[in-house]
Design a protein around this motif. Structure first.
Motif, mmCIF file in Angstrom:
data_model
loop_
_atom_site.group_PDB
_atom_site.id
_atom_site.type_symbol
_atom_site.label_atom_id
_atom_site.label_comp_id
_atom_site.label_asym_id
_atom_site.label_seq_id
_atom_site.Cartn_x
_atom_site.Cartn_y
_atom_site.Cartn_z
ATOM 1 N N ALA A 116 45.381 48.539 49.399
ATOM 2 C CA ALA A 116 45.647 49.151 50.705
ATOM 3 C C ALA A 116 44.399 49.143 51.581
ATOM 4 C CB ALA A 116 46.163 50.573 50.517
ATOM 5 N N VAL A 117 43.250 49.416 50.975
ATOM 6 C CA VAL A 117 41.998 49.418 51.729
ATOM 7 C C VAL A 117 41.645 48.001 52.175
ATOM 8 C CG1 VAL A 117 39.530 49.930 51.661
ATOM 9 C CG2 VAL A 117 41.148 51.478 50.553
ATOM 10 N N ALA A 118 41.828 47.027 51.290
ATOM 11 C CA ALA A 118 41.559 45.633 51.646
ATOM 12 C C ALA A 118 42.450 45.204 52.809
ATOM 13 C CB ALA A 118 41.779 44.727 50.438
ATOM 14 N N ARG A 119 43.697 45.609 52.754
ATOM 15 C CA ARG A 119 44.634 45.257 53.825
ATOM 16 C C ARG A 119 44.188 45.865 55.147
ATOM 17 N NH1 ARG A 119 48.998 47.449 51.749
ATOM 18 N NH2 ARG A 119 49.757 45.588 50.671
ATOM 19 N N GLU A 120 43.768 47.133 55.113
ATOM 20 C CA GLU A 120 43.401 47.832 56.345
ATOM 21 C C GLU A 120 42.081 47.336 56.922
ATOM 22 O OE1 GLU A 120 42.930 52.390 58.113
ATOM 23 O OE2 GLU A 120 43.791 52.032 56.130
ATOM 24 N N THR A 121 41.107 47.045 56.057
ATOM 25 C CA THR A 121 39.786 46.630 56.535
ATOM 26 C C THR A 121 39.698 45.146 56.842
ATOM 27 O OG1 THR A 121 38.989 46.224 54.278
ATOM 28 C CG2 THR A 121 38.647 48.446 55.199
ATOM 29 N N GLY A 122 40.557 44.342 56.206
ATOM 30 C CA GLY A 122 40.451 42.900 56.344
ATOM 31 C C GLY A 122 39.414 42.293 55.422
ATOM 32 N N LEU A 123 38.741 43.130 54.617
ATOM 33 C CA LEU A 123 37.754 42.628 53.665
ATOM 34 C C LEU A 123 38.464 42.112 52.415
ATOM 35 C CD1 LEU A 123 35.056 45.467 53.843
ATOM 36 C CD2 LEU A 123 35.012 43.234 54.978
ATOM 37 N N PRO A 124 37.934 41.075 51.796
ATOM 38 C CA PRO A 124 38.572 40.544 50.587
ATOM 39 C C PRO A 124 38.429 41.515 49.414
ATOM 40 C CG PRO A 124 36.486 39.444 50.966
ATOM 41 C CD PRO A 124 36.745 40.294 52.177
ATOM 42 N N LEU A 125 39.436 41.508 48.551
ATOM 43 C CA LEU A 125 39.439 42.342 47.363
ATOM 44 C C LEU A 125 39.013 41.511 46.158
ATOM 45 C CD1 LEU A 125 40.176 44.940 45.820
ATOM 46 C CD2 LEU A 125 42.531 44.101 45.713
ATOM 47 N N ALA A 126 37.920 41.909 45.499
ATOM 48 C CA ALA A 126 37.469 41.261 44.269
ATOM 49 C C ALA A 126 38.257 41.867 43.116
ATOM 50 C CB ALA A 126 35.975 41.479 44.066
ATOM 51 N N ILE A 127 39.045 41.030 42.442
ATOM 52 C CA ILE A 127 39.973 41.507 41.417
ATOM 53 C C ILE A 127 39.500 41.158 40.014
ATOM 54 C CG2 ILE A 127 42.301 41.220 40.492
ATOM 55 C CD1 ILE A 127 43.304 40.854 43.330
ATOM 56 N N HIS A 128 39.532 42.173 39.152
ATOM 57 C CA HIS A 128 39.283 41.998 37.721
ATOM 58 C C HIS A 128 40.643 42.037 37.030
ATOM 59 C CE1 HIS A 128 37.182 42.909 33.781
ATOM 60 N NE2 HIS A 128 38.410 43.344 33.515
ATOM 61 N N THR A 129 40.947 41.021 36.252
ATOM 62 C CA THR A 129 42.197 41.033 35.489
ATOM 63 C C THR A 129 41.972 40.422 34.117
ATOM 64 O OG1 THR A 129 44.525 40.328 35.471
ATOM 65 C CG2 THR A 129 42.949 38.851 36.569
ATOM 66 N N ARG A 130 42.430 41.147 33.100
ATOM 67 C CA ARG A 130 42.297 40.649 31.732
ATOM 68 C C ARG A 130 43.497 41.102 30.907
ATOM 69 N NH1 ARG A 130 37.105 41.023 27.515
ATOM 70 N NH2 ARG A 130 37.996 39.536 26.014
ATOM 71 N N ASP A 131 44.163 40.141 30.292
ATOM 72 C CA ASP A 131 45.339 40.394 29.458
ATOM 73 C C ASP A 131 46.409 41.192 30.191
ATOM 74 O OD1 ASP A 131 43.916 39.094 27.516
ATOM 75 O OD2 ASP A 131 44.124 40.649 25.991
ATOM 76 N N ALA A 132 46.536 40.933 31.491
ATOM 77 C CA ALA A 132 47.511 41.669 32.306
ATOM 78 C C ALA A 132 48.181 40.733 33.307
ATOM 79 C CB ALA A 132 46.808 42.815 33.033
ATOM 80 N N ASP A 133 48.373 39.478 32.912
ATOM 81 C CA ASP A 133 48.821 38.462 33.856
ATOM 82 C C ASP A 133 50.128 38.813 34.549
ATOM 83 O OD1 ASP A 133 46.598 37.160 32.877
ATOM 84 O OD2 ASP A 133 47.616 35.223 32.618
ATOM 85 N N GLU A 134 51.140 39.254 33.800
ATOM 86 C CA GLU A 134 52.444 39.516 34.405
ATOM 87 C C GLU A 134 52.384 40.701 35.360
ATOM 88 O OE1 GLU A 134 56.024 39.314 35.848
ATOM 89 O OE2 GLU A 134 55.175 37.757 34.537
#
Length: 266
Positions: A116-134
């Motif tokens: 939500a913050v990324a959407r509002e600010t227009g800044l990119p969101l750095a995402i961490h994902t591990r063993d949670a693909d689906e």
């Protein structure tokens, strides 16, 4: 020119020689670095480092490992901190079902807050994902339907399904030292099928040193070796890949002035 799009210069591993580490990065051709926030409550330390070096920028956010301890951090608080001139991204936030250091429900709630913050600010969101693909793919699809936002799958090492579903949503992918590991054949095959204009490089230092230093402390200068392997995967010269990932960085992290170059530091 190379850019380390994701490192952790605030970690204790670097406390006693941060100047030297940044100097080595510059000597290796790494002109910019992004030091990533993992706890909003420790953002002031991150901000101080970024403001001490012209070539260092930062993010603000809560890592999924720390979601439970920062579940009370509001979107408004993150948004206000993101107004600092050195903050160019939100996160890192996301899902980590490998360690499960925070309850999954809280990880998901905190992750959606960062979206939500990324959407509002227009800044990119750095995402961490591990063993949670689906779950990651589903949340990204659900949230993108509510309104567009920019995002980067940092240290990408997930499966092909997430890679392609995220690509349809406009994802960027940052490759770390994992790409260089001998057993990362499947990852290299997936990355070969990703568009070159969506790729960045990173170290995630002090973690995930490239194969040559595997098991040792990583640092931003080593991103050169990940770029070399990424170039091989796509069948282009190292210089061409460096120029491509740099262009991609400035397109995604649009708050960073494109004309910026390093100054004498460290």
């Amino acid at each position: 020119m190379l850019i380390d799009s994701h490192c952790h210069l605030d970690f204790p591993d670097f406390a006693e020689e941060r100047d030297e580490i940044i100097h080595r990065a510059h000597a290796a051709g790494v002109e910019l670095m992004v030091t990533i926030c993992t706890r909003v409550r420790r953002f002031e330390q991150i901000k101080e480092i970024a403001h001490n070096y012209a070539s260092v920028f930062c993010s603000v956010g809560t890592h999924p490992h720390n979601a439970a301890e920062e579940v009370d951090v509001t979107a408004e608080e993150i948004l206000n901190l993101s107004k600092d001139s050195k903050v160019i991204a939100i996160g890192e936030a996301g899902l980590d079902y490998f360690y499960d250091n925070s309850p999954r429900e809280e990880q998901r709630a905190v992750f959606r807050k960062h979206i939500a913050v990324a959407r509002e600010t227009g800044l990119p969101l750095a995402i961490h994902t591990r063993d949670a693909d689906e779950d990651m793919a589903s949340i990204l699809e659900e949230e993108m339907a509510k309104g567009e936002f920019k995002f980067l799958l940092h240290c990408f090492s997930s499966g092909r399904d997430l890679a392609m579903r995220a690509l349809d949503l406009g994802a960027y992918y940052s490759l770390s030292g994992i790409l260089t590991f001998k057993r990362s054949t499947e990852l290299r095959e997936i990355v070969a099928d990703l568009p070159k204009d969506r790729l960045l490089v990173e170290t995630d230092a002090p973690y995930l040193a490239p194969q040559k230093w595997r098991g040792k402390r990583n640092e931003p200068s080593y991103v050169v070796h990940t770029n070399k392997v990424l170039a091989e995967v796509h069948g282009v010269d190292e210089e061409i890949m460096a120029a491509q990932t740099t262009d991609n960085f400035f397109r995604l992290f649009s708050k960073v002035p494109r004309e910026l170059h390093t100054r004498s530091e460290g």
